[in-house]
Design a protein around this motif. Structure first.
Motif, short mmCIF file in Angstrom:
data_model
loop_
_atom_site.label_atom_id
_atom_site.label_comp_id
_atom_site.label_asym_id
_atom_site.label_seq_id
_atom_site.Cartn_x
_atom_site.Cartn_y
_atom_site.Cartn_z
N LYS A 1 0.86 -1.18 0.00
CA LYS A 1 0.00 0.00 0.00
C LYS A 1 0.90 1.23 0.00
N ALA A 2 1.13 1.74 -1.17
CA ALA A 2 2.05 2.88 -1.30
C ALA A 2 1.35 3.98 -2.08
N ASP A 3 0.73 4.91 -1.36
CA ASP A 3 0.03 6.02 -2.01
C ASP A 3 0.81 7.31 -1.81
N PHE A 4 0.99 8.04 -2.90
CA PHE A 4 1.74 9.29 -2.85
C PHE A 4 0.90 10.41 -3.44
N ALA A 5 1.12 11.63 -2.95
CA ALA A 5 0.47 12.81 -3.53
C ALA A 5 1.56 13.85 -3.74
N TRP A 6 2.28 13.73 -4.83
CA TRP A 6 3.43 14.61 -5.05
C TRP A 6 2.99 16.05 -5.33
N ASP A 7 3.59 16.98 -4.58
CA ASP A 7 3.35 18.39 -4.87
C ASP A 7 4.08 18.71 -6.18
N THR A 8 3.33 19.24 -7.14
CA THR A 8 3.95 19.44 -8.46
C THR A 8 4.87 20.65 -8.49
N GLY A 9 4.60 21.64 -7.61
CA GLY A 9 5.46 22.81 -7.54
C GLY A 9 5.09 23.87 -8.57
N VAL A 10 5.90 24.91 -8.63
CA VAL A 10 5.62 26.08 -9.45
C VAL A 10 5.69 25.75 -10.94
N ALA A 11 6.79 25.17 -11.37
CA ALA A 11 7.01 24.99 -12.80
C ALA A 11 6.11 23.90 -13.39
N LEU B 1 2.48 6.49 4.91
CA LEU B 1 3.80 6.40 5.55
C LEU B 1 3.92 5.21 6.52
N PRO B 2 2.90 4.94 7.37
CA PRO B 2 3.03 3.77 8.25
C PRO B 2 3.18 2.46 7.47
N GLU B 3 2.43 2.33 6.37
CA GLU B 3 2.54 1.12 5.56
C GLU B 3 3.92 1.00 4.92
N ILE B 4 4.46 2.16 4.47
CA ILE B 4 5.80 2.15 3.87
C ILE B 4 6.83 1.77 4.93
N THR B 5 6.67 2.32 6.14
CA THR B 5 7.61 2.03 7.22
C THR B 5 7.57 0.54 7.58
N ALA B 6 6.39 -0.06 7.46
CA ALA B 6 6.26 -1.49 7.77
C ALA B 6 7.16 -2.34 6.88
#
Ligand SMILES: [Zn+2]
Lengths: 173, 383
Positions: free
Chosen positions: A31-41, B119-124
């Protein structure tokens, strides 16, 4: 090395052994969910895609127009803060015919990833995208292409707001 | 080959609980520009090698090395990313210079913890996949186990741990970079439901976003370029065995060995006679106490009493985490060690503003990579 062995001692495993639970194994779904901040450019670039145009950046030191825009020029390390609107046309720099999908399925009609040098950007600056509405046999380096956009109300500020690039002849719209 | 290595430039961006308006690349750039201006160097012309610290699982991008050159001015230059803490990065830069491979090295670390939704899942994923992960426990349990055994063996109290929280978050009030400054009472530091008893939720540092860049130079270059080089007198690092099942939870021998490695290089026999202040890992409040003991500043079991008596306050005998530490500044993931080192540099330069300590000559920075690791590093610096 393996060709030196005539016989392989040991117990081979089959898919069935896993299914029948003959083997100790541990199934895990990451379970690896990310929400990357895209930034200015990149944020500005994606906002422009939603509006239906391409945005580049201009380095006054290198006198170079790049796409997508960035806040720093990787070559002279000067800040880059002037944005330029670019045409949605360009030239195929390189392409490939892909007969295997991203999740490793064989396909008969190839996918056509291509790097497209965008008109108005400096040489070697382009967009990584796919080609469409074209016979794979006709695709060639140097081919002139134009973006095919999603309808405005379906755009979401993503690289997929462009469906693909298709060939065109000069003077055609 | 250069015997001496100095930090000649520092830069930072952040630190904040969230930072939706900038990308990690833009923050790295902001920190880098500051560090290069501070050092008076041009990365394209002067810098020989670049080192960044990052964990692919945290970034959400494999082979993360590929995404770092542009914003550091490192395109077409030697650059590599290591899976380690910021002090491991500093140690790598230190080695590049000590071995004579480079004269000028840049070290970078950043955190975009707010971007990691699981993050907790990644740390696991740091737990042993066969023996520990199938139990399905939040990795915080490792801190609970360690703290419980540490309190049991040393007689350290919950209130003594809470005193670390109170001190560090109060210190953070005088640090403009710190987002978690607070004026808490001991009781308030123990409020709320425990995370993994005896670990209370305010005993754990909250995450923050930020970036830190440092410029390292050989002795020769440092003398020419800088009017106030901060010399690295010694660097050490060490890992213990990973097993949770056969771990000494009380004495952190890996921190002890990392410290001794650094002390030996620096010619230090009795650290509390030589070192004026320390910035040490306080990911969890009890860790500051454990680390103080492992670093040899006091005997095992004494750190809690020293903290209670005020010995580690800014006006005490050994100020610890005047910056606010991770409890006050936020846990910056693998950039945390660089945040500790940054405060040491600012204090030694006399640039720490209203929290400036008087007459400091030697400072120590220490890092730990968090649960479930036994991985730490130590740097001793002087002006
Ligand atoms: Zn440029």
């Amino acid at each position: 090395m393996t060709n030196k062995f005539k016989e392989f001692p040991g117990t081979p495993l089959s898919e069935g052994d896993f299914k029948e639970g003959k083997i100790l194994f541990y199934h895990d779904q990451m379970k690896a969910d990310f929400a990357w901040d895209t930034g200015v450019a990149i944020g500005s670039y994606l906002a422009a895609l939603k509006e239906g145009y391409l945005l580049g950046g201009y380095c006054q030191t290198c006198r170079k127009t790049v796409i997508p825009p960035r806040t720093v020029c990787e070559w002279c390390f000067r800040p880059m803060d002037s944005y330029v609107r670019l045409e949605d046309t360009g030239t195929v720099n390189t392409f490939s015919l892909c007969y295997v999908t991203w999740d490793v399925k064989r396909i008969k009609e190839p996918e056509l990833p291509a790097v497209i040098e965008i008109d108005g950007a400096s040489p070697l600056h382009g967009i990584m995208h796919k080609l469409g509405e074209v016979d794979p046999e006709d695709v060639h380096i140097g081919m002139r292409v134009r973006a095919v956009w999603k309808p405005p109300d379906e755009r979401e500020g993503a690289i997929t707001d462009i469906l693909y690039f298709k060939p065109f002849k000069e003077g055609e719209s | 080959m250069s015997e001496r290595v100095a930090i000649i430039g520092v830069g930072w961006a952040g630190y904040r609980p969230v930072s939706p308006e900038v990308s990690y690349k833009e923050w790295m750039y902001e920190a880098a520009v500051k560090a290069y201006a501070d050092a008076g160097v041009d990365p394209r012309r002067d810098v020989d090698s670049f080192v960044t610290v990052a964990e692919d699982f945290i970034e959400g991008t494999s082979i993360f090395d590929e995404y770092v050159p542009d914003q550091l001015g490192a395109a077409l230059k030697p650059v590599h990313t290591i899976g380690g803490d910021g002090l491991h990065g500093l140690a790598t830069g230190y080695m590049l210079i000590r071995t004579g491979l480079a004269n000028l090295v840049v070290v970078e670390g950043h955190s975009k913890a707010s971007n990691v939704l699981t993050l907790p899942e990644i740390t696991a994923y740091a737990q042993d996949p066969v023996l520990n992960r199938p139990l399905g426990l939040n990795t915080e349990f490792v801190a609970g186990l360690e703290m419980n055994r540490y309190l049991f063996e040393t007689g350290t109290s919950l209130e003594q741990c809470a005193a670390v929280v109170v001190k560090n978050r109060r210190n953070a009030l005088r640090n403009p970079l710190a987002p978690y400054g607070a004026d808490l009472t001991l009781d308030e530091a123990l409020e709320g439901p425990p995370l993994a008893w005896p670990l209370y939720h305010r005993h754990k540092s909250k995450h923050a976003d930020g970036a830190i860049v440092m410029v390292l130079a050989s002795g020769e270059r440092a003398e020419v370029l800088s009017h106030q080089p901060i010399w690295i007198l010694g660097m050490g690092w060490c890992n213990c065995a990973p097993s949770l099942e056969s771990r000494d939870w009380n004495e952190l021998r890996y921190i002890r060995k990392a410290a001794n490695m650094a002390y030996q290089q620096a010619g230090i026999v009795q650290p509390n006679l030589v070192i004026d202040f320390a910035e040490i890992d306080d990911t969890y409040a009890y860790k500051e106490l454990q680390h103080l003991e492992a670093l040899g500043f006091c005997r095992v079991g004494e750190a809690g009493y020293l903290t209670e008596e005020g010995a580690t306050e800014p006006e005490g005998e050994l100020p610890v985490n005047v910056s606010g530490g991770s409890l006050g500044m936020g846990n910056l993931l693998d950039a945390s060690g660089l945040a500790r080192a940054l405060e040491v540099v600012l204090q030694l330069r006399g640039e720490a503003g209203s929290r400036q300590l008087e007459e400091v000559e030697v400072g120590l920075a220490q890092s730990w990579r968090g649960v479930p690791t036994t991985s730490g590093a130590v740097a001793v610096m002087s002006h």
